[in-house]
Every structure is written in structure tokens, then in C-alpha cells.
Design a protein around this motif. Sequence first.
Motif, mmCIF file in Angstrom:
data_model
loop_
_atom_site.group_PDB
_atom_site.id
_atom_site.type_symbol
_atom_site.label_atom_id
_atom_site.label_comp_id
_atom_site.label_asym_id
_atom_site.label_seq_id
_atom_site.Cartn_x
_atom_site.Cartn_y
_atom_site.Cartn_z
ATOM 1 N N CYS A 212 0.861 -1.192 0.000
ATOM 2 C CA CYS A 212 0.000 0.000 0.000
ATOM 3 C C CYS A 212 0.888 1.229 0.000
ATOM 4 N N ARG A 260 -1.988 -1.001 -3.239
ATOM 5 C CA ARG A 260 -3.187 -0.190 -3.062
ATOM 6 C C ARG A 260 -2.709 1.256 -3.027
ATOM 7 N N ILE A 297 -5.803 1.131 7.444
ATOM 8 C CA ILE A 297 -5.336 0.051 6.566
ATOM 9 C C ILE A 297 -4.635 -0.994 7.429
#
Length: 299
Positions: A212, A260, A297
Motif C-alpha cells: 500500500c 493499493r 489500513i
Amino acid sequence: MLVRILGASAGGGLPQWNCACSKCQAARSGVIPSLTQSSIAVKAGGKWFLVNASPDVRQQLERLRNGCEDNIRSNPIAGVILTDAEIDHTNGLMILRESKQPLELYGTATVKQALSEGFPVLRTLTNYCGVNWTVLETDASLTLINEQSSQLKVEVFPLSKKPPKYMAQSNDDIWAIGLTFRDVATGGVFTYAPVLSELTDSLRERFEASDCILVDGTFWYNDELQRLGISKRTAQAMGHMPLGGSDGSLQQLKTLKRPRKILIHINNTNPIHQPDSEERMSVEAAGLEVGYDGLTIEL
């Protein structure tokens, strides 16, 4: 590893106190969410590590208190990591002067110099709670260990040579850094780049190796502030690569396959704040997300 966006806006927040642009007015009326100023928190068990201390740090830290001890001077953070010396990222340190223990601060030598000379926050903190400073070296790494022995490995990489406005222009000093966090236990990898002046091959490789990324989404247009009559400075002059245009960061970020991708540090003038705007739809069509306060997250 948990990563939480505490503030998704650039300096000034959304709405900004002295601005009546369409995005600020929409936030004031509740049409779009209000956002606090740029900061995140990261942990792998135990207490959080705060990344940058914004002017909104008091209300941001309130969101981290779940599971915090209930003694009279409880503290939800293990330390503060500074990516630069900008006032928007360091002014909140003044509020943290009430810490019972010396503040554990992490930053480069140039940031320490700025906070000792140009904006002497460290002098004040020394006379209140005290400071333990760990110097961060670019292209190096260190391991953060909290009270539960959970480990986060942090890699430091250079992002910008642009100093804060209160400091004189230097030659080749690195003034802004990015951070890659690796959870020793889970193997999760997260990269934080709140300033992005260009997307180099080395940065692209780092992003592709991450699960991410939180990345600079400050401006859509290079002349965004000029269009509104707010300033003559361009996005690039302020050290930010604009999202829009054929040579903008969006066209490059959308080609990343693994991570991500979440935009943060979004200026109040940026049209992506409005869900029905063409710019917002372009972001979502490219596979990117627009960050918001409270987004968490888990990696």
C-alpha cells in the motif's frame, strides 16, 4: 501493522479558515467531509508512532485512545517521526510539550537544524518535557520497538531538497523524506510519500514493492492557485507534482500494479474533494483512492 490516516488535507485543512472556494464552502455546509491537516499513525501492536505533528494533533490523538491506559497521564504514542520541517508538520509538537516523558522524536539532521534555529520548537520542548532525538539518515533503515516488543522496520528515502520558507535555500541538503514501513511479523510493506516532486525509477520500484502507498495528491493543476487568484506560485514551485495532465502523477501512478494507492495531503482547492467532479472520477477510474480522516489500513 495498522496504518491510520489522521489528517488527509494539506496545510490549512478543509475548510481552510481564510478560504471561501467552492470546496471549503461545501465542507462548511456538510456537503463534503471536513478534513484535518496532514498526519498518519502506524503501529504493529502496542502504541502508535505518529508521523508528523500537525496543528490539529490534539483532536487527531483523541482518535488513537482506544486501548490506551487510563492513568492520569496516559499517552497513546511511542514517538513522532518527522518527514520534514514544514510548520504544517511540526507545529503540533508544541501541544505535545505536556508529555510526562521526554518526547521520542525521529528526523533528519536538516530537520533538527530547522527546529533548532529557524523555528526553535526544540528549545521550548527541552524546557518542558524534554526531547530524545534519533537522527534519520536517507537511504538507511532502523527498527522501531515499542513496549510490547513489536517491531517495525523503517526505511528512509529522499523526496525533496526544498527547505521550509523560514529557512534559507540550501544546496544539496535533503529537506523532505519518505518512509517505507515493514512489519517484521507479518511481512506487510507500506510506503508514505506526502511530497512528490517527480516519480523517478527508484520511487516507482519502491512503490511497486509495497502492499500500500499513501502518496502526494496536493494539487490537480500546476496553476491551481493561480486560477483561483490565491497565489502566483505553481504546484511544482511548491515541490508538488500535480495529478492532472498528460505528464501528471495520476497517469504514472495508475500504471503501478501491486500496491493499493491512496492519495493524501490534498489541498483544499483540489477538485477531487467533490465526489461528482470529473477529476474525482478520473482518479477512481485510474484505480486510486482519495484518502480521508480515519481511514485505517491493515497489512
